[in-house]
Write an enzyme that holds these catalytic residues in place. Structure first.
Site, PDB file in Angstrom:
ATOM      1  N   HIS A  72     -15.907 -14.604   5.124  1.00 31.51           N
ATOM      2  CA  HIS A  72     -15.886 -14.080   3.824  1.00 31.51           C
ATOM      3  C   HIS A  72     -16.221 -15.291   3.168  1.00 31.51           C
ATOM      4  CE1 HIS A  72     -13.019 -10.595   4.044  1.00 31.51           C
ATOM      5  NE2 HIS A  72     -13.817 -10.601   4.813  1.00 31.51           N
ATOM      6  N   PRO A 288       2.616 -15.400   0.942  1.00 31.55           N
ATOM      7  CA  PRO A 288       1.236 -15.161   1.240  1.00 31.55           C
ATOM      8  C   PRO A 288       0.089 -15.127   0.480  1.00 31.55           C
ATOM      9  CG  PRO A 288       2.806 -13.258   1.476  1.00 31.55           C
ATOM     10  CD  PRO A 288       3.752 -14.282   0.735  1.00 31.55           C
ATOM     11  N   LYS A 292      -1.699 -19.621   2.768  1.00 31.34           N
ATOM     12  CA  LYS A 292      -1.833 -20.695   3.444  1.00 31.34           C
ATOM     13  C   LYS A 292      -0.645 -21.180   4.543  1.00 31.34           C
ATOM     14  CE  LYS A 292      -4.605 -22.255   0.916  1.00 31.34           C
ATOM     15  NZ  LYS A 292      -5.709 -22.296   1.133  1.00 31.34           N
TER      16      LYS A 292
END
Length: 384
Positions: A72, A288, A292
């Site tokens: 991405h 979340p 990380k």
């Protein structure tokens, strides 16, 4: 029995540490209280910082990730239907890889050459201030392993941190008044990249596992029950929280997994206690929102692996003496970013209308400032 390092926990942190050690010729035994199938059955997210990708490559565990993972180059944020794109490649010259934590675990399992004991019961840590050893039971027999060091990679509820006297460790925690209701569905993702959305009804996230499998989330109250959410109710609520164009494109279907994850921030300090070291979720938990958790675990074991190799092969204590300080410096920066993303994107009932206007101002600032977007991108793709 004797080994150089006993690793408690066969999740991605423990397995990655075991792999780094065995590559350097350091003998390590991994103890895991659950079965291998149970470990692989855990459904976890997987947005990998590029540093994590490089670490897995160095460990020899990257082939399937590169074949099946999704690179991405950015992500999208929306606020009440207004949407912006954060272009990681343009802003900081790095990317992230979407590849499930379960798959990372499987790849590390497949290349492991050393001993892993699954279904190890009643694991106990002894004398980690002196000559450490670990005991456990397996098939009704008690075993003892003497070692030079113990690595606690056994998660938030594991025995490693619980073995410490309360006076030896300080903990810092924030529990958020909401959770994420997540649905896994065998339908193509609605967008090539992740979409993080703030709406007056709550946060939503459009994520993915593969070109044919999607993961979607909505913010729910901390005491919400998953049984109260039919698939139809979930899809209707998700659409309400997204911009109209995205909501219209979503392909819905029967969920193949549905669960609620609570959100908390947690850090334990220090991370070294004599010859016992904490890493991964045993040391810290992040919401979340900033993606990380897994990355922090891999960062910890990269530092810890180098330190243990240096101590065992070169006789130098420099790495183990500074491990806690160096790891915590990065941990707190990741905690800050995860807290910031959570604060921007979720609805906090206690902050009222003023809080939402501050969130809107923050979103507008991001849209108008390349420097602000660059800071977001730098943290998202991973600090050094």
């Amino acid at each position: 029995m004797r080994t150089q390092v006993v690793i408690i926990g066969a999740g991605p942190a423990g397995l990655a540490l075991g792999r780094l050690l065995e590559q350097a010729g350091v003998d390590a035994i991994i103890l895991e209280r659950k079965s291998a199938n149970y470990v692989l059955g855990r459904i976890r997210a997987g947005v990998l910082e590029w540093g994590s990708v490089e670490l897995l490559d160095r460990a020899g565990a990257g082939a399937r990730m590169h074949a099946e993972g999704l690179v991405h180059h950015g992500t999208a944020l929306s606020f009440d239907g207004d949407r912006m794109h954060i272009d990681f490649t343009d802003l900081v010259g790095k990317q992230v890889m979407v590849y499930g934590q379960t798959e990372v675990t499987r790849d590390l399992m497949d290349i492991r050459q050393g001993t892993t004991v699954y279904e190890a019961e009643d694991v106990q840590l002894h004398d980690f201030d002196g000559k450490p050893w670990v005991s456990y039971s397996k098939d009704g027999t008690t075993h003892r392993i003497d070692c030079d060091f113990i690595a606690g990679c056994d998660g938030y509820h594991g025995v490693s941190r619980a073995s410490l006297p309360a006076s030896a460790v300080s903990t810092f925690e924030r529990v958020y008044p909401f959770g994420w209701l997540g649905v896994l569905v065998d339908k193509p993702p609605v967008d090539p990249e992740l979409i993080y959305a703030h709406h007056e009804r709550g946060f939503a996230l459009c994520s993915q596992r593969s070109p044919t499998r999607s993961r979607y989330y909505v913010q729910v109250a901390a005491d919400e029950k998953v049984e109260a959410w039919s698939d139809t109710r979930f899809w209707d609520e998700l659409r309400r929280r997204l911009d109209p164009q995205t909501a219209e494109r979503i392909e819905t279907g029967e969920s193949i997994e549905k669960s609620i994850a609570p959100l908390r921030s947690f850090v334990a300090e220090p991370l070294r206690f004599g010859r016992l070291f904490l890493a991964g979720d045993a040391a810290h938990i992040v919401p979340p929102t900033g993606a990380k958790g897994l990355n922090l675990a891999l960062s910890d074991v990269a530092l810890l692996g180098s330190a243990l190799i240096e101590a065992l092969q070169d006789g130098s204590a420099a790495g183990i003496d500074t491990y806690s300080v160096r790891a915590l410096e990065r941990i707190w920066k990741a905690e800050r970013f995860s807290w910031w993303m959570t604060s921007l994107l979720h609805v906090f009932p206690e902050t009222g209308d003023f809080g939402r206007r501050i969130q809107r101002a923050e979103f507008d600032y991001l849209m108008g400032s390349r420097a602000a977007r660059q800071s977001l991108a730098e943290n998202y793709v991973g600090l050094p």
